[in-house]
Design a protein around this motif. Sequence first.
Motif, PDB file in Angstrom:
ATOM      1  N   GLU A 104       0.823  -1.211   0.000  1.00  0.00           N
ATOM      2  CA  GLU A 104       0.000   0.000   0.000  1.00  0.00           C
ATOM      3  C   GLU A 104       0.856   1.259   0.000  1.00  0.00           C
ATOM      4  O   GLU A 104       1.970   1.275   0.513  1.00  0.00           O
ATOM      5  CB  GLU A 104      -0.899   0.020   1.247  1.00  0.00           C
ATOM      6  N   LEU A 105       0.266   2.295  -0.577  1.00  0.00           N
ATOM      7  CA  LEU A 105       0.912   3.608  -0.552  1.00  0.00           C
ATOM      8  C   LEU A 105       0.047   4.521   0.303  1.00  0.00           C
ATOM      9  O   LEU A 105      -1.179   4.517   0.180  1.00  0.00           O
ATOM     10  CB  LEU A 105       1.039   4.167  -1.972  1.00  0.00           C
ATOM     11  N   PHE A 106       0.692   5.264   1.165  1.00  0.00           N
ATOM     12  CA  PHE A 106      -0.014   6.182   2.070  1.00  0.00           C
ATOM     13  C   PHE A 106       0.334   7.618   1.708  1.00  0.00           C
ATOM     14  O   PHE A 106       1.466   7.902   1.340  1.00  0.00           O
ATOM     15  CB  PHE A 106       0.413   5.918   3.523  1.00  0.00           C
ATOM     16  N   TYR A 107      -0.647   8.492   1.839  1.00  0.00           N
ATOM     17  CA  TYR A 107      -0.367   9.911   1.624  1.00  0.00           C
ATOM     18  C   TYR A 107      -1.423  10.750   2.316  1.00  0.00           C
ATOM     19  O   TYR A 107      -2.431  10.220   2.800  1.00  0.00           O
ATOM     20  CB  TYR A 107      -0.282  10.247   0.136  1.00  0.00           C
ATOM     21  N   CYS A 108      -1.212  12.056   2.352  1.00  0.00           N
ATOM     22  CA  CYS A 108      -2.159  12.960   2.996  1.00  0.00           C
ATOM     23  C   CYS A 108      -2.691  13.932   1.968  1.00  0.00           C
ATOM     24  O   CYS A 108      -1.983  14.341   1.050  1.00  0.00           O
ATOM     25  CB  CYS A 108      -1.489  13.760   4.107  1.00  0.00           C
ATOM     26  N   GLU A 109      -3.956  14.308   2.199  1.00  0.00           N
ATOM     27  CA  GLU A 109      -4.567  15.339   1.365  1.00  0.00           C
ATOM     28  C   GLU A 109      -4.834  16.524   2.292  1.00  0.00           C
ATOM     29  O   GLU A 109      -5.344  16.356   3.397  1.00  0.00           O
ATOM     30  CB  GLU A 109      -5.880  14.794   0.799  1.00  0.00           C
ATOM     31  N   ILE A 110      -4.474  17.709   1.827  1.00  0.00           N
ATOM     32  CA  ILE A 110      -4.662  18.924   2.629  1.00  0.00           C
ATOM     33  C   ILE A 110      -5.777  19.735   1.973  1.00  0.00           C
ATOM     34  O   ILE A 110      -5.689  20.026   0.777  1.00  0.00           O
ATOM     35  CB  ILE A 110      -3.378  19.785   2.644  1.00  0.00           C
ATOM     36  N   LYS A 111      -6.784  20.064   2.767  1.00  0.00           N
ATOM     37  CA  LYS A 111      -7.845  20.945   2.257  1.00  0.00           C
ATOM     38  C   LYS A 111      -7.681  22.293   2.928  1.00  0.00           C
ATOM     39  O   LYS A 111      -7.484  22.377   4.140  1.00  0.00           O
ATOM     40  CB  LYS A 111      -9.217  20.361   2.609  1.00  0.00           C
ATOM     41  N   TYR A 112      -7.783  23.373   2.151  1.00  0.00           N
ATOM     42  CA  TYR A 112      -7.664  24.714   2.725  1.00  0.00           C
ATOM     43  C   TYR A 112      -8.558  25.658   1.931  1.00  0.00           C
ATOM     44  O   TYR A 112      -8.908  25.397   0.780  1.00  0.00           O
ATOM     45  CB  TYR A 112      -6.203  25.182   2.707  1.00  0.00           C
ATOM     46  N   SER A 113      -8.966  26.765   2.597  1.00  0.00           N
ATOM     47  CA  SER A 113      -9.889  27.714   1.969  1.00  0.00           C
ATOM     48  C   SER A 113      -9.115  28.803   1.261  1.00  0.00           C
ATOM     49  O   SER A 113      -8.023  29.198   1.691  1.00  0.00           O
ATOM     50  CB  SER A 113     -10.787  28.342   3.030  1.00  0.00           C
ATOM     51  N   ILE A 114      -9.699  29.242   0.178  1.00  0.00           N
ATOM     52  CA  ILE A 114      -9.143  30.382  -0.561  1.00  0.00           C
ATOM     53  C   ILE A 114     -10.314  31.331  -0.828  1.00  0.00           C
ATOM     54  O   ILE A 114     -11.472  30.907  -0.698  1.00  0.00           O
ATOM     55  CB  ILE A 114      -8.509  29.921  -1.895  1.00  0.00           C
ATOM     56  N   PRO A 115     -10.067  32.572  -1.183  1.00  0.00           N
ATOM     57  CA  PRO A 115     -11.182  33.464  -1.480  1.00  0.00           C
ATOM     58  C   PRO A 115     -12.076  32.800  -2.541  1.00  0.00           C
ATOM     59  O   PRO A 115     -11.595  32.394  -3.590  1.00  0.00           O
ATOM     60  CB  PRO A 115     -10.511  34.713  -2.038  1.00  0.00           C
ATOM     61  N   GLY A 116     -13.300  32.614  -2.182  1.00  0.00           N
ATOM     62  CA  GLY A 116     -14.257  32.092  -3.145  1.00  0.00           C
ATOM     63  C   GLY A 116     -14.348  30.579  -3.213  1.00  0.00           C
ATOM     64  O   GLY A 116     -15.023  30.059  -4.083  1.00  0.00           O
ATOM     65  N   GLY A 117     -13.662  29.864  -2.325  1.00  0.00           N
ATOM     66  CA  GLY A 117     -13.803  28.405  -2.383  1.00  0.00           C
ATOM     67  C   GLY A 117     -12.796  27.680  -1.527  1.00  0.00           C
ATOM     68  O   GLY A 117     -12.231  28.237  -0.591  1.00  0.00           O
ATOM     69  N   THR A 118     -12.571  26.382  -1.918  1.00  0.00           N
ATOM     70  CA  THR A 118     -11.562  25.597  -1.197  1.00  0.00           C
ATOM     71  C   THR A 118     -10.626  24.995  -2.228  1.00  0.00           C
ATOM     72  O   THR A 118     -10.965  24.879  -3.404  1.00  0.00           O
ATOM     73  CB  THR A 118     -12.198  24.444  -0.383  1.00  0.00           C
ATOM     74  N   ASN A 119      -9.476  24.618  -1.759  1.00  0.00           N
ATOM     75  CA  ASN A 119      -8.461  24.026  -2.627  1.00  0.00           C
ATOM     76  C   ASN A 119      -7.841  22.852  -1.890  1.00  0.00           C
ATOM     77  O   ASN A 119      -8.043  22.700  -0.683  1.00  0.00           O
ATOM     78  CB  ASN A 119      -7.397  25.078  -2.951  1.00  0.00           C
ATOM     79  N   MET A 120      -7.078  22.030  -2.599  1.00  0.00           N
ATOM     80  CA  MET A 120      -6.409  20.928  -1.917  1.00  0.00           C
ATOM     81  C   MET A 120      -5.021  20.662  -2.486  1.00  0.00           C
ATOM     82  O   MET A 120      -4.709  21.044  -3.614  1.00  0.00           O
ATOM     83  CB  MET A 120      -7.247  19.659  -1.991  1.00  0.00           C
ATOM     84  N   MET A 121      -4.219  20.040  -1.658  1.00  0.00           N
ATOM     85  CA  MET A 121      -2.850  19.662  -2.057  1.00  0.00           C
ATOM     86  C   MET A 121      -2.640  18.235  -1.558  1.00  0.00           C
ATOM     87  O   MET A 121      -3.311  17.796  -0.627  1.00  0.00           O
ATOM     88  CB  MET A 121      -1.815  20.554  -1.375  1.00  0.00           C
ATOM     89  N   GLU A 122      -1.705  17.535  -2.188  1.00  0.00           N
ATOM     90  CA  GLU A 122      -1.384  16.179  -1.731  1.00  0.00           C
ATOM     91  C   GLU A 122       0.099  16.068  -1.421  1.00  0.00           C
ATOM     92  O   GLU A 122       0.925  16.727  -2.066  1.00  0.00           O
ATOM     93  CB  GLU A 122      -1.735  15.160  -2.824  1.00  0.00           C
ATOM     94  N   THR A 123       0.393  15.211  -0.486  1.00  0.00           N
ATOM     95  CA  THR A 123       1.804  14.947  -0.170  1.00  0.00           C
ATOM     96  C   THR A 123       2.294  13.848  -1.103  1.00  0.00           C
ATOM     97  O   THR A 123       1.486  13.147  -1.703  1.00  0.00           O
ATOM     98  CB  THR A 123       1.958  14.439   1.273  1.00  0.00           C
ATOM     99  N   PRO A 124       3.592  13.669  -1.202  1.00  0.00           N
ATOM    100  CA  PRO A 124       4.084  12.463  -1.890  1.00  0.00           C
ATOM    101  C   PRO A 124       3.616  11.225  -1.114  1.00  0.00           C
ATOM    102  O   PRO A 124       3.108  11.357  -0.005  1.00  0.00           O
ATOM    103  CB  PRO A 124       5.603  12.598  -1.828  1.00  0.00           C
ATOM    104  N   THR A 125       3.821  10.045  -1.714  1.00  0.00           N
ATOM    105  CA  THR A 125       3.384   8.829  -1.025  1.00  0.00           C
ATOM    106  C   THR A 125       4.537   8.220  -0.239  1.00  0.00           C
ATOM    107  O   THR A 125       5.712   8.462  -0.533  1.00  0.00           O
ATOM    108  CB  THR A 125       2.887   7.776  -2.037  1.00  0.00           C
ATOM    109  N   ILE A 126       4.147   7.454   0.760  1.00  0.00           N
ATOM    110  CA  ILE A 126       5.148   6.663   1.496  1.00  0.00           C
ATOM    111  C   ILE A 126       4.661   5.223   1.488  1.00  0.00           C
ATOM    112  O   ILE A 126       3.483   4.958   1.247  1.00  0.00           O
ATOM    113  CB  ILE A 126       5.344   7.144   2.960  1.00  0.00           C
ATOM    114  N   ASN A 127       5.585   4.296   1.709  1.00  0.00           N
ATOM    115  CA  ASN A 127       5.150   2.917   1.909  1.00  0.00           C
ATOM    116  C   ASN A 127       5.756   2.414   3.202  1.00  0.00           C
ATOM    117  O   ASN A 127       6.631   3.055   3.782  1.00  0.00           O
ATOM    118  CB  ASN A 127       5.512   2.042   0.704  1.00  0.00           C
ATOM    119  N   VAL A 128       5.253   1.300   3.670  1.00  0.00           N
ATOM    120  CA  VAL A 128       5.764   0.779   4.940  1.00  0.00           C
ATOM    121  C   VAL A 128       6.393  -0.585   4.705  1.00  0.00           C
ATOM    122  O   VAL A 128       5.972  -1.341   3.836  1.00  0.00           O
ATOM    123  CB  VAL A 128       4.658   0.673   6.019  1.00  0.00           C
TER     124      VAL A 128
END
Length: 609
Positions: free
Chosen positions: A227-251
């Motif tokens: 499996e690959l794990f990663y995080c998604e970041i949600k944040y607000s911007i004027p007029g809406g929301t946006n998102m970013m993703e981290t690279p993936t990691i494995n265990v």
Amino acid sequence: MAARDTGSLLVVGLLLFIHTWGAWGAVEVNMEDRVEVELGDTAQITCMFTTEDGIGGTIIQWYYVKYTGEKQRIYYLESGMSYAEKGTPLSDRISVNGTGATGVVVLTIEDVQLKDELEFICIVKSLTVGTAEGRTKLRVFHTPEMPRIEGVQKGISVREDGLSKIGTCEVNNGYPQPSITWYKGNMPIRSVRGVINVVPSITTESTGLYSVKSELSMKVVKEDEDELFYCEIKYSIPGGTNMMETPTINVTVFYPHTALEMWIESPKGHIKEGDTVTIQCSGDGSSPSTFTISGPKNSSSDSDVLVVENVTRLNTGDYVCIALDMESFNDIIVNTSVVVNFLEDVVIKPAEIIVPKGGELQATCNALSSLPTKAAWLKNGQEVSKNHTLDVKDVTFDMAGTYECVVTAQEVEGLESSGAMRVHVEGGPKIQTLNSTEVEESMDTMVPLSCHVRGYPHPNVSWSTSEGKIVPTTSEKETNDVVISSAIVKVTGDFIVYCNATNTFGDDSVAFNIKAIKPETAIPPKKVKKESRGVIIAVIIVCILLLAILGSVLYFLYKKGKICGRSGKQDLNKGKSGKDNIVVEMKSDNTEEAVLLGVNGEKQAPNDQ
Ligand SMILES: *[C@@H]1O[C@H](CO)[C@@H](O)[C@H](O)[C@H]1NC(C)=O
Ligand SMILES: *[C@@H]1O[C@H](CO)[C@@H](O)[C@H](O)[C@H]1NC(C)=O
Ligand SMILES: *[C@@H]1O[C@H](CO)[C@@H](O)[C@H](O)[C@H]1NC(C)=O
Ligand SMILES: *[C@@H]1O[C@H](CO)[C@@H](O)[C@H](O)[C@H]1NC(C)=O
Ligand SMILES: *[C@@H]1O[C@H](CO)[C@@H](O)[C@H](O)[C@H]1NC(C)=O
Ligand SMILES: *[C@@H]1O[C@H](CO)[C@@H](O)[C@H](O)[C@H]1NC(C)=O
Ligand SMILES: *[C@@H]1O[C@H](CO)[C@@H](O)[C@H](O)[C@H]1NC(C)=O
Ligand SMILES: *[C@@H]1O[C@H](CO)[C@@H](O)[C@H](O)[C@H]1NC(C)=O
Ligand SMILES: *[C@@H]1O[C@H](CO)[C@@H](O)[C@H](O)[C@H]1NC(C)=O
């Protein structure tokens, strides 16, 4: 302020009177619910109003609502005059444009700060028709920095009792507070009691911005290694929301071996002595384990690979691989057998054999091997049999000699062994017929003679003349049961030389007829008949030459008055001695040589007398 209010009241009263008396009018204010702006940008809050009063009768005031709920006035606009309230946090950064005449005033806030996230009020007061207000909330945003993810470096065992930390995601300096969601594959992860735990933590930086961290812990199963794990970041911007993703990691997941496999990595196919054998062992688990492989002859390795160089048949046997799990200390064992093929030296029976001529030759050729073998018999590089046994009937002298037997192991390339056998064919001597038993030479010529004799046991070869004189043997060589004996005879007249060979089985002899060429018969009549023309021409040429020489000598003597005949004789003697080693085969019927011999014979005769 109070004085001004009193004045205003008067005006309002007056306006009220006008309204009740005449046309009815009202103040209306229109404002957006909210204005959204990036930190540091310029915000514009618009206040639109309608009133029937002229510009002169309208007062416009801007306030914001303090945290305590109190209103703080920041701007004041009346009769075309405007001024900002001094000493507020906004004083230096605000301006208002528009005079109210158009029914639009705009509050501009430059370099918006987080603390500017307030509710702004625009109050429009008409002297005649009353007061109205509108409110706008200012929202401030800041995009966070790129998020980071960090996985645990060490492997995680599926046998771990509690939850194991998988990794941490972090995102800094966002406003408002960003959110972090973990994903495994494409599925968002939510906390499940006792299985998955996602722990967020929020920090407010001194700047007022938010940094958010999220730590994922879970119970790891074998499948998680893919499996690959990663995080998604949600944040607000004027007029809406946006998102970013981290690279993936494995265990790295550690799970125990349940079975081992062991195989011979090289060579592929049959193993033969001298090979380097590589044996490998591998399990289906990933837990840290120590491997040991051991086999015959103390061969062993403390890893999952065992290399045995230059193997011998003693390396044949069972090889055992043991994997010891470093967590549970359970071990698993597997074994495999290895066969080292071999082919020993060839044994030929008999190694040397004496067969009577006309008898039967029988021999066997074998080499001990772990595999079936093939044999081939060769003589002088020619294959004479494709069998382990060699069986030849009615043996002849030609079959004497050295036989080579080559044994190869079937199926294994390069496994080959060979040996040799000597065969003697027993029988009385047999002298090979020589092509020139008739020898004709001038007197005193030394004639070399030789005879090739076959027979076993090796015959005694001797040379003698017809008068019974022994001629010494000059050399005797024996190869492959053929004796080559040589002797040299001096031509002293006509006689016979015998080459006699004898062994226990009989004897054989060959006679060489030696004939001396007499000076008178230097030119045999036979030859004259045969080639009379050529000889006559040659004699004429020689006569002319002699006349020429005689003429030159006479001329020489006449000129110099000297005698020099002796030196000429000496030269002729030298030429004669050089002719001593004429071989038997040189006695051909060539015209030139016959003439040469004739000339020599002519000159020799007076010297000998
Ligand atoms: C306010 O002033 C800015 C320039 O400072 C101008 O661009 C804008 O149009 C003005 N707004 C109104 C409503 O007059
Ligand atoms: C897992 O991570 C390691 C390095 O950390 C990498 O070499 C490997 O290819 C990764 N595996 C997968 C399936 O992405
Ligand atoms: C194996 O090793 C032991 C001790 O090291 C030694 O006594 C024994 O002779 C060895 N056996 C072989 C076959 O080499
Ligand atoms: C292989 O073993 C044989 C017999 O033990 C020895 O004669 C030979 O020198 C060895 N060859 C190598 C390359 O070690
Ligand atoms: C090798 O394994 C077989 C079964 O796979 C077992 O019967 C045999 O006893 C083992 N031999 C050794 C030497 O362990
Ligand atoms: C080899 O010899 C045996 C008997 O000696 C015979 O039966 C067999 O046919 C022979 N094989 C060949 C290929 O000649
Ligand atoms: C005669 O014998 C010699 C050597 O013994 C050989 O070289 C030559 O070829 C023979 N000549 C003939 C015609 O057989
Ligand atoms: C050699 O052989 C010839 C003819 O067979 C015979 O006459 C002669 O006596 C033999 N000589 C010897 C020394 O045996
Ligand atoms: C060959 O001659 C030697 C001596 O000349 C003699 O001793 C030997 O017995 C003879 N061999 C045969 C087979 O006649």
